[in-house]
Motif scaffolding. Structure first.
Motif, short mmCIF file in Angstrom:
data_model
loop_
_atom_site.label_atom_id
_atom_site.label_comp_id
_atom_site.label_asym_id
_atom_site.label_seq_id
_atom_site.Cartn_x
_atom_site.Cartn_y
_atom_site.Cartn_z
N VAL A 1 0.83 -1.20 0.00
CA VAL A 1 0.00 0.00 0.00
C VAL A 1 0.86 1.25 0.00
N LEU A 2 1.89 1.29 0.86
CA LEU A 2 2.75 2.46 0.94
C LEU A 2 3.49 2.70 -0.37
N THR A 3 4.02 1.63 -0.95
CA THR A 3 4.73 1.77 -2.22
C THR A 3 3.81 2.26 -3.32
N THR A 4 2.58 1.75 -3.31
CA THR A 4 1.61 2.17 -4.32
C THR A 4 1.32 3.66 -4.21
N VAL A 5 1.14 4.14 -3.00
CA VAL A 5 0.89 5.57 -2.78
C VAL A 5 2.10 6.38 -3.24
N GLU A 6 3.29 5.89 -2.92
CA GLU A 6 4.50 6.59 -3.34
C GLU A 6 4.58 6.69 -4.86
N ILE A 7 4.22 5.61 -5.55
CA ILE A 7 4.26 5.62 -7.02
C ILE A 7 3.30 6.66 -7.58
N LEU A 8 2.13 6.80 -6.97
CA LEU A 8 1.15 7.78 -7.45
C LEU A 8 1.75 9.18 -7.47
N PHE A 9 2.52 9.51 -6.45
CA PHE A 9 3.12 10.85 -6.39
C PHE A 9 4.40 10.94 -7.21
N LYS A 10 5.14 9.83 -7.32
CA LYS A 10 6.32 9.84 -8.19
C LYS A 10 5.91 10.07 -9.64
N ASN A 11 4.77 9.50 -10.05
CA ASN A 11 4.29 9.72 -11.41
C ASN A 11 4.13 11.21 -11.70
N VAL A 12 3.63 11.95 -10.72
CA VAL A 12 3.44 13.39 -10.88
C VAL A 12 4.79 14.10 -10.86
N ALA A 13 5.68 13.70 -9.96
CA ALA A 13 6.99 14.35 -9.85
C ALA A 13 7.83 14.17 -11.10
N GLN A 14 7.69 13.04 -11.79
CA GLN A 14 8.52 12.74 -12.95
C GLN A 14 8.18 13.64 -14.15
N VAL A 15 7.11 14.41 -14.08
CA VAL A 15 6.84 15.38 -15.13
C VAL A 15 8.04 16.31 -15.28
N PHE A 16 8.70 16.63 -14.16
CA PHE A 16 9.89 17.47 -14.18
C PHE A 16 11.16 16.64 -14.01
N LEU A 17 11.09 15.34 -14.32
CA LEU A 17 12.23 14.44 -14.24
C LEU A 17 12.77 14.29 -12.83
N ILE A 18 11.89 14.37 -11.84
CA ILE A 18 12.27 14.22 -10.44
C ILE A 18 11.63 12.96 -9.87
N GLU A 19 12.42 12.10 -9.25
CA GLU A 19 11.87 10.89 -8.62
C GLU A 19 11.88 11.10 -7.11
#
Length: 341
Positions: free
Chosen positions: A185-203
């Motif tokens: 669950v925690l990893t899944t939530v993290e991925i949801l926000f990483k997807n947004v952050a990667q718009v600016f090439l930030i993980e």
């Protein structure tokens, strides 16, 4: 009677050149995700700096700011449309170029010259693509960033003084193996926000949270669309069996996030048909991501946001089937949303 913050800021923008410059630059940052809002833009910059410094890559944050300033100034020097400049239309591709080059190329004094040239060129490419696509009522979006940066990173293979720091290794596409997903669950939530952050090439998860908050400042609909698009992209990638590492780092979600915002909240008036249409666009963007990954593997360059650009262009051309959001008709139909301050 005290002025409201938004009105006070607007007054300062009108009365002071320096404030107007800051306002334009911040709006340019916000326009990466179609938000014509200076507060959103400054939060995006904060998110970039947070993620890049946490990763020990402060050059990415600096490059983003330099790219934003150079691309915006180039539009001013070339006398491009003043209203579009004020809305940040000529800044958002430059900030992406500035973030991308230090992420993939060796950083030294020569890189900054390379970056300044690239950011300036992205403004010219923006105008060129806008002129061409105005015929179909489709905006350039981040295509100028992608095209310009593709040439710049490909140049690293030809120029000895433009070092390749972390470009993907060129290789022929291989038949995929069945991925072993281990997402709690925690990893899944993290991925949801990483997807947004990667718009600016930030993980970075915190960067992703900052970006969602920034979207909410300008448009609750855009913030919700970013998370729903992220979730749908994650589900699609897992269902199709995308690489577990790429999925977990957000590389199958960032273009889909942009597609969700564009189709669901910017170019069409929200409704159940538009929501379904945007969802289909998000799913297709994930497929385009995989296809372009395979196509570019032999060259060894990233796709950047081209999956978003191609999918959204295709889904915007039949716009007469839906009721569009009418943007400022002045010059080109740029995707500059009205202020929500």
């Amino acid at each position: 009677m005290r002025l409201q913050p938004a009105k006070a800021w607007s007054t300062s923008v009108s009365d002071h050149r320096a404030v107007r410059v800051v306002d334009t630059l911040c709006r340019g940052s916000g326009q990466v995700m179609f938000q014509n809002n200076p507060v959103t833009g400054i939060l995006f910059i904060i998110g970039i700096w947070w993620g890049s410094t946490r990763a020990g890559e402060w050059e990415v944050g600096l490059g983003a700011v330099v790219g934003l300033v150079v691309s915006t100034c180039t539009a001013w020097l070339l006398g491009f449309d003043a209203q579009s400049r004020g809305q940040g239309i000529y800044g958002f591709n430059g900030i992406l170029v500035g973030a991308a080059l230090p992420s993939f190329l060796h950083v030294d004094a020569r890189l900054w010259v390379y970056l300044v040239v690239g950011a300036a060129v992205s403004t010219v490419v923006m105008q060129a693509i806008s002129n061409i696509f105005d015929t179909w009522g489709v905006t350039a979006m981040t295509a100028p960033f992608v095209i310009t940066t593709w040439f710049l990173v490909l140049g690293a293979f030809a120029f000895a003084n433009v070092g390749d720091a972390s470009l993907p290794k060129a290789a022929l596409p291989q038949p995929p193996s069945t991925p072993d997903y281990d997402f709690g669950v925690l990893t899944t939530v993290e991925i949801l926000f990483k997807n947004v952050a990667q718009v600016f090439l930030i993980e970075n998860v915190v960067t992703g949270i900052i970006f969602v908050v920034a979207l909410a400042v300008s448009s609750w609909a855009a913030a919700v669309a970013s998370l729903l698009g992220s979730a749908l992209a994650l589900g699609t990638a897992v269902l199709l069996g995308a690489s577990a590492d790429s999925t977990e780092s957000g590389l199958f979600g960032f273009s889909a996030v942009l597609t969700a915002i564009a189709l669901g909240t910017v170019f069409y008036s929200p409704g159940w048909r538009v929501a379904a249409f945007a969802a289909l666009g998000v799913i297709f963007t994930v497929i385009v991501q995989g296809a372009l990954d395979a196509a570019l593997d032999p060259i060894g360059i990233p796709t950047f946001t081209m999956p978003f650009v191609l999918a959204t262009w295709l889904f915007l051309i039949p716009h007469e089937k839906f009721r569009p959001i009418h943007h400022d008709p002045h010059k080109r139909k740029f995707a500059a949303q009205a202020d929500t301050e």
